[in-house]
Write an enzyme that holds these catalytic residues in place. Structure first.
Site, PDB file in Angstrom:
ATOM      1  N   ASN A 294      -8.966   8.693  12.230  1.00 44.05           N
ATOM      2  CA  ASN A 294      -9.167   9.164  10.846  1.00 44.05           C
ATOM      3  C   ASN A 294      -7.934   9.908  10.321  1.00 44.05           C
ATOM      4  OD1 ASN A 294     -11.879   8.788  12.063  1.00 44.05           O
ATOM      5  ND2 ASN A 294     -12.558   9.445  10.027  1.00 44.05           N
ATOM      6  N   VAL A 295      -7.425   9.444   9.180  1.00 42.51           N
ATOM      7  CA  VAL A 295      -6.199  10.011   8.608  1.00 42.51           C
ATOM      8  C   VAL A 295      -6.547  10.937   7.444  1.00 42.51           C
ATOM      9  CG1 VAL A 295      -3.902   9.417   7.735  1.00 42.51           C
ATOM     10  CG2 VAL A 295      -5.193   7.723   9.056  1.00 42.51           C
TER      11      VAL A 295
ATOM     12  N   VAL B 108      -1.203   6.882   3.383  1.00 45.40           N
ATOM     13  CA  VAL B 108      -0.253   6.618   4.470  1.00 45.40           C
ATOM     14  C   VAL B 108       1.103   6.196   3.909  1.00 45.40           C
ATOM     15  CG1 VAL B 108       0.141   5.304   6.596  1.00 45.40           C
ATOM     16  CG2 VAL B 108      -2.201   5.950   5.961  1.00 45.40           C
ATOM     17  N   GLY B 109       1.085   5.399   2.843  1.00 47.41           N
ATOM     18  CA  GLY B 109       2.341   4.954   2.233  1.00 47.41           C
ATOM     19  C   GLY B 109       3.167   6.128   1.727  1.00 47.41           C
TER      20      GLY B 109
ATOM     21  N   TYR C  98     -15.422  -4.423   6.747  1.00 48.02           N
ATOM     22  CA  TYR C  98     -14.041  -3.954   6.933  1.00 48.02           C
ATOM     23  C   TYR C  98     -13.585  -4.204   8.373  1.00 48.02           C
ATOM     24  CZ  TYR C  98     -10.592  -0.017   7.249  1.00 48.02           C
ATOM     25  OH  TYR C  98      -9.494   0.805   7.436  1.00 48.02           O
TER      26      TYR C  98
ATOM     27  N   LYS D 118     -10.459  -6.460   9.620  1.00 47.31           N
ATOM     28  CA  LYS D 118      -9.326  -5.822  10.304  1.00 47.31           C
ATOM     29  C   LYS D 118      -9.108  -6.426  11.693  1.00 47.31           C
ATOM     30  CE  LYS D 118      -7.751  -2.452   7.566  1.00 47.31           C
ATOM     31  NZ  LYS D 118      -6.344  -2.298   7.196  1.00 47.31           N
TER      32      LYS D 118
ATOM     33  N   LYS E 149     -15.115  19.081  -2.389  1.00 47.46           N
ATOM     34  CA  LYS E 149     -16.434  19.719  -2.561  1.00 47.46           C
ATOM     35  C   LYS E 149     -16.340  21.239  -2.368  1.00 47.46           C
ATOM     36  CE  LYS E 149     -19.520  16.001  -0.908  1.00 47.46           C
ATOM     37  NZ  LYS E 149     -20.468  15.624   0.153  1.00 47.46           N
TER      38      LYS E 149
ATOM     39  N   GLY F  96       0.832  -1.214   0.000  1.00 45.31           N
ATOM     40  CA  GLY F  96       0.000   0.000   0.000  1.00 45.31           C
ATOM     41  C   GLY F  96       0.858   1.251   0.000  1.00 45.31           C
TER      42      GLY F  96
HETATM   43  P1  NAP Z   1      -5.334   4.477   0.291  1.00 48.47           P
HETATM   44  O1  NAP Z   1      -4.808   5.841   0.140  1.00 48.47           O
HETATM   45  O2  NAP Z   1      -6.637   4.135  -0.322  1.00 48.47           O
HETATM   46  O3  NAP Z   1      -4.233   3.458  -0.229  1.00 48.47           O
HETATM   47  C1  NAP Z   1      -4.496   2.090  -0.290  1.00 48.47           C
HETATM   48  C2  NAP Z   1      -3.245   1.399  -0.738  1.00 48.47           C
HETATM   49  O4  NAP Z   1      -3.494  -0.021  -0.797  1.00 48.47           O
HETATM   50  C3  NAP Z   1      -2.790   1.818  -2.135  1.00 48.47           C
HETATM   51  O5  NAP Z   1      -1.380   1.792  -2.188  1.00 48.47           O
HETATM   52  C4  NAP Z   1      -3.367   0.723  -3.027  1.00 48.47           C
HETATM   53  O6  NAP Z   1      -2.644   0.528  -4.230  1.00 48.47           O
HETATM   54  C5  NAP Z   1      -3.183  -0.472  -2.110  1.00 48.47           C
HETATM   55  N1  NAP Z   1      -4.069  -1.575  -2.422  1.00 48.47           N
HETATM   56  C6  NAP Z   1      -5.437  -1.605  -2.376  1.00 48.47           C
HETATM   57  N2  NAP Z   1      -5.899  -2.802  -2.756  1.00 48.47           N
HETATM   58  C7  NAP Z   1      -4.808  -3.563  -3.038  1.00 48.47           C
HETATM   59  C8  NAP Z   1      -4.620  -4.878  -3.510  1.00 48.47           C
HETATM   60  N3  NAP Z   1      -5.661  -5.697  -3.749  1.00 48.47           N
HETATM   61  N4  NAP Z   1      -3.356  -5.311  -3.732  1.00 48.47           N
HETATM   62  C9  NAP Z   1      -2.301  -4.499  -3.510  1.00 48.47           C
HETATM   63  N5  NAP Z   1      -2.400  -3.256  -3.056  1.00 48.47           N
HETATM   64  C10 NAP Z   1      -3.646  -2.778  -2.830  1.00 48.47           C
HETATM   65  O7  NAP Z   1      -5.467   4.069   1.830  1.00 48.47           O
HETATM   66  P2  NAP Z   1      -4.742   4.665   3.114  1.00 48.47           P
HETATM   67  O8  NAP Z   1      -5.673   5.643   3.718  1.00 48.47           O
HETATM   68  O9  NAP Z   1      -3.339   5.019   2.814  1.00 48.47           O
HETATM   69  O10 NAP Z   1      -4.788   3.380   4.075  1.00 48.47           O
HETATM   70  C11 NAP Z   1      -3.603   2.698   4.467  1.00 48.47           C
HETATM   71  C12 NAP Z   1      -3.947   1.816   5.649  1.00 48.47           C
HETATM   72  O11 NAP Z   1      -4.380   2.630   6.731  1.00 48.47           O
HETATM   73  C13 NAP Z   1      -5.075   0.829   5.384  1.00 48.47           C
HETATM   74  O12 NAP Z   1      -4.744  -0.425   5.952  1.00 48.47           O
HETATM   75  C14 NAP Z   1      -6.276   1.441   6.073  1.00 48.47           C
HETATM   76  O13 NAP Z   1      -7.185   0.460   6.472  1.00 48.47           O
HETATM   77  C15 NAP Z   1      -5.598   2.124   7.249  1.00 48.47           C
HETATM   78  N6  NAP Z   1      -6.354   3.243   7.843  1.00 48.47           N
HETATM   79  C16 NAP Z   1      -6.711   4.317   7.070  1.00 48.47           C
HETATM   80  C17 NAP Z   1      -7.427   5.358   7.659  1.00 48.47           C
HETATM   81  C18 NAP Z   1      -7.859   6.569   6.881  1.00 48.47           C
HETATM   82  O14 NAP Z   1      -8.583   7.409   7.454  1.00 48.47           O
HETATM   83  N7  NAP Z   1      -7.456   6.732   5.628  1.00 48.47           N
HETATM   84  C19 NAP Z   1      -7.758   5.306   9.020  1.00 48.47           C
HETATM   85  C20 NAP Z   1      -7.353   4.202   9.768  1.00 48.47           C
HETATM   86  C21 NAP Z   1      -6.649   3.178   9.165  1.00 48.47           C
HETATM   87  P3  NAP Z   1      -2.977   1.422  -5.554  1.00 48.47           P
HETATM   88  O15 NAP Z   1      -2.540   2.825  -5.239  1.00 48.47           O
HETATM   89  O16 NAP Z   1      -2.166   0.819  -6.621  1.00 48.47           O
HETATM   90  O17 NAP Z   1      -4.469   1.298  -5.749  1.00 48.47           O
HETATM   91  O1  GFB Z   2     -14.239   9.685   7.024  1.00 49.14           O
HETATM   92  P1  GFB Z   2     -15.604   9.135   7.051  1.00 49.14           P
HETATM   93  O2  GFB Z   2     -16.245   8.805   5.781  1.00 49.14           O
HETATM   94  O3  GFB Z   2     -15.674   7.786   7.869  1.00 49.14           O
HETATM   95  O4  GFB Z   2     -16.489  10.229   7.851  1.00 49.14           O
HETATM   96  P2  GFB Z   2     -15.942   7.400   9.386  1.00 49.14           P
HETATM   97  C1  GFB Z   2     -17.866  10.099   7.914  1.00 49.14           C
HETATM   98  C2  GFB Z   2     -18.467  11.217   8.734  1.00 49.14           C
HETATM   99  O5  GFB Z   2     -18.295  12.458   8.047  1.00 49.14           O
HETATM  100  C3  GFB Z   2     -19.963  11.006   8.898  1.00 49.14           C
HETATM  101  C4  GFB Z   2     -19.565  12.958   7.640  1.00 49.14           C
HETATM  102  O6  GFB Z   2     -20.409  11.594  10.099  1.00 49.14           O
HETATM  103  C5  GFB Z   2     -20.499  11.743   7.677  1.00 49.14           C
HETATM  104  O7  GFB Z   2     -21.839  12.141   7.859  1.00 49.14           O
HETATM  105  N1  GFB Z   2     -19.461  13.557   6.294  1.00 49.14           N
HETATM  106  C6  GFB Z   2     -19.924  14.778   5.950  1.00 49.14           C
HETATM  107  C7  GFB Z   2     -18.918  12.994   5.191  1.00 49.14           C
HETATM  108  N2  GFB Z   2     -19.723  15.010   4.642  1.00 49.14           N
HETATM  109  C8  GFB Z   2     -19.084  13.919   4.144  1.00 49.14           C
HETATM  110  C9  GFB Z   2     -18.610  13.575   2.849  1.00 49.14           C
HETATM  111  O8  GFB Z   2     -18.730  14.328   1.872  1.00 49.14           O
HETATM  112  N3  GFB Z   2     -17.994  12.361   2.716  1.00 49.14           N
HETATM  113  C10 GFB Z   2     -17.834  11.503   3.780  1.00 49.14           C
HETATM  114  N4  GFB Z   2     -17.187  10.344   3.585  1.00 49.14           N
HETATM  115  N5  GFB Z   2     -18.300  11.799   5.024  1.00 49.14           N
HETATM  116  C11 GFB Z   2     -14.391   5.469   8.812  1.00 49.14           C
HETATM  117  C12 GFB Z   2     -14.382   4.184   8.074  1.00 49.14           C
HETATM  118  O9  GFB Z   2     -15.585   5.845   9.352  1.00 49.14           O
HETATM  119  O10 GFB Z   2     -13.370   5.472   9.765  1.00 49.14           O
HETATM  120  C13 GFB Z   2     -13.109   4.289   7.289  1.00 49.14           C
HETATM  121  O11 GFB Z   2     -15.520   4.099   7.266  1.00 49.14           O
HETATM  122  C14 GFB Z   2     -11.884   4.471   8.188  1.00 49.14           C
HETATM  123  O12 GFB Z   2     -12.876   3.281   6.449  1.00 49.14           O
HETATM  124  C15 GFB Z   2     -12.114   5.620   9.138  1.00 49.14           C
HETATM  125  O13 GFB Z   2     -11.537   3.287   8.829  1.00 49.14           O
HETATM  126  C16 GFB Z   2     -11.046   5.764  10.176  1.00 49.14           C
HETATM  127  O14 GFB Z   2     -15.056   8.136  10.301  1.00 49.14           O
HETATM  128  O15 GFB Z   2     -17.383   7.472   9.679  1.00 49.14           O
END
Ligand code: NAP
Ligand code: GFB
Length: 325
Positions: free
Chosen positions: A176-177, A22-23, A147, A151, A198, A17
């Site tokens: 949330n990242v 994050v990567g 999910y 996880k 948006k 990833g």
């Molecule tokens: P991201 O920006 O969507 O990146 C996902 C990464 O996983 C990309 O490098 C993607 O490759 C790769 N990937 C997806 N499906 C794959 C597959 N089948 N085989 C190989 N590679 C694959 O996600 P991120 O936010 O950086 O998330 C990284 C980690 O943090 C995840 O484990 C996620 O669950 C965790 N996390 C994220 C958040 C958040 O708010 N974003 C919060 C808590 C935990 P491509 O670029 O080539 O598609």
């Molecule tokens: O980041 P998010 O989609 O995920 O945030 P979660 C959702 C919250 O933001 C809800 C509000 O309260 C939504 O009502 N929100 C407002 C919006 N406008 C928007 C919009 O335009 N887009 C989105 N997406 N939300 C996540 C997991 O839950 O927690 C993820 O679903 C991840 O995969 C993350 O693990 C840490 O915080 O609700």
């Protein structure tokens, strides 16, 4: 910051990833902030290198790079509304990816794997703040149960590798990242990235910003660069199999409304902000304790939210043509 758990000699770190939010942050810390030590090699994988849902491709990419350490980030990832539409796919893809990566790492004798959980996998009905001991105490929120269960099994699997084989595979639990290189899709992205896009569009078009839900839910947002620095610390220094929450403090939790207002200031948006209360709010809160992190790193400084949102907005505007939207 020099020890390398269970390994002597320079590390060869494979980051699954590596092309995501994050990567890219870890890559930045490694390449631009002196995060890489003498003799180390860091390899950042994307889906183009291997589809990790497939066991054969996983094995082949591990054979190709022969890492000593793995940071496992690859996952099917998305915001609340994508989860609500695709729970089955989130469950199946992530179970397969995680099992392929962990089992291949084990078979190849890799001493340390740091995987990524998420604070949304905690029980929905709980007491606050949530801590690391509570992961399996009850069902997760219904919006992302696929999910979350996938996880949670990483934690179960890490414990089993330790019990049967003495492997010290562990996991981090970020809240949330957000940051540069996020997925800024207005449909499928997480809240801050979707709202940055948006708001940018609304400003250009002179239209209101449509926020999903009431704006009342609360979240602890962590800037991707801070998370990248912390994950590298976990790789080098953290020796527990039990996971660790990587989050800002409880006092830094903000409402979605406060977050939107901060984005509006950062993008100098002066138009109307509309809250669509017909759409789900998702989990109202999932307040996590960073007490364990603080017991290890009492002095770690998080980038203030306003500053981090401003830097992310500036990055998005400057990279609009290539950003994931
Ligand atoms: P991201 O920006 O969507 O990146 C996902 C990464 O996983 C990309 O490098 C993607 O490759 C790769 N990937 C997806 N499906 C794959 C597959 N089948 N085989 C190989 N590679 C694959 O996600 P991120 O936010 O950086 O998330 C990284 C980690 O943090 C995840 O484990 C996620 O669950 C965790 N996390 C994220 C958040 C958040 O708010 N974003 C919060 C808590 C935990 P491509 O670029 O080539 O598609
Ligand atoms: O980041 P998010 O989609 O995920 O945030 P979660 C959702 C919250 O933001 C809800 C509000 O309260 C939504 O009502 N929100 C407002 C919006 N406008 C928007 C919009 O335009 N887009 C989105 N997406 N939300 C996540 C997991 O839950 O927690 C993820 O679903 C991840 O995969 C993350 O693990 C840490 O915080 O609700």
């Amino acid at each position: 910051m020099t020890s390398r758990v269970g390994h002597s000699g320079p590390m060869r770190v494979l980051v699954t990833g590596g092309s995501g939010l994050v990567g890219k942050a870890i890559e930045h810390v490694v390449q631009k902030e002196g995060g890489k030590l003498e003799g180390e090699e860091w390899i950042f994988l994307s889906m183009k290198d291997a589809d990790l849902v497939d066991a054969g491709q996983t094995r082949a990419v591990f054979e190709k790079y022969r890492p000593t350490h793995v940071i496992h980030l690859a996952a099917k990832v998305g915001g609340l509304y994508l989860h609500m539409r695709e729970n089955l796919q989130f469950l199946r893809d992530n179970i397969k990816i995680n099992d392929n990566v962990l089992q291949t790492a084990h078979e190849m004798g890799i001493t340390k794997v740091v995987s990524c959980l998420s604070s949304c996998i905690f029980p929905d009905k709980t007491t606050y703040p949530i801590d690391e001991t509570m992961i399996h105490d009850g069902p997760p929120h219904d919006s992302n149960f696929g999910y979350s269960h996938a996880k949670r099994m990483i934690d179960v699997q890490n414990r089993a590798y330790f019990q049967q084989h003495g492997r010290r595979y562990t996991a981090v639990i970020p809240t949330n990242v957000f940051g540069p290189y996020d997925n800024f899709s207005t449909e499928n992205g997480h809240v801050l990235s979707a709202l940055i896009n948006k708001t940018y569009k609304a400003k250009k078009e002179g239209s209101p910003v449509n926020v999903c839900g009431s704006g009342a839910p609360r979240r602890q947002f962590i800037y991707s660069l801070d998370l990248g620095r912390l994950i590298i610390w976990v790789l080098r220094e953290y020796e527990e199999v039990d996971p660790i929450i990587l989050s800002v403090g409880e006092e830094d939790e903000v409402s979605i409304k406060e977050a939107v207002d901060t984005i509006a200031v950062a993008l100098d948006f002066k138009g109307k902000i509309h809250f669509d209360t017909t759409l789900s709010d998702g989990q109202m809160r999932k307040t996590a304790s960073n007490g364990k992190l603080r017991s290890y790193l009492p002095d770690f400084t998080f980038t203030p939210l306003k500053e981090a949102i401003k830097m992310t907005c500036d990055w998005f505007v400057a990279n609009y043509d290539t950003a994931r939207t």
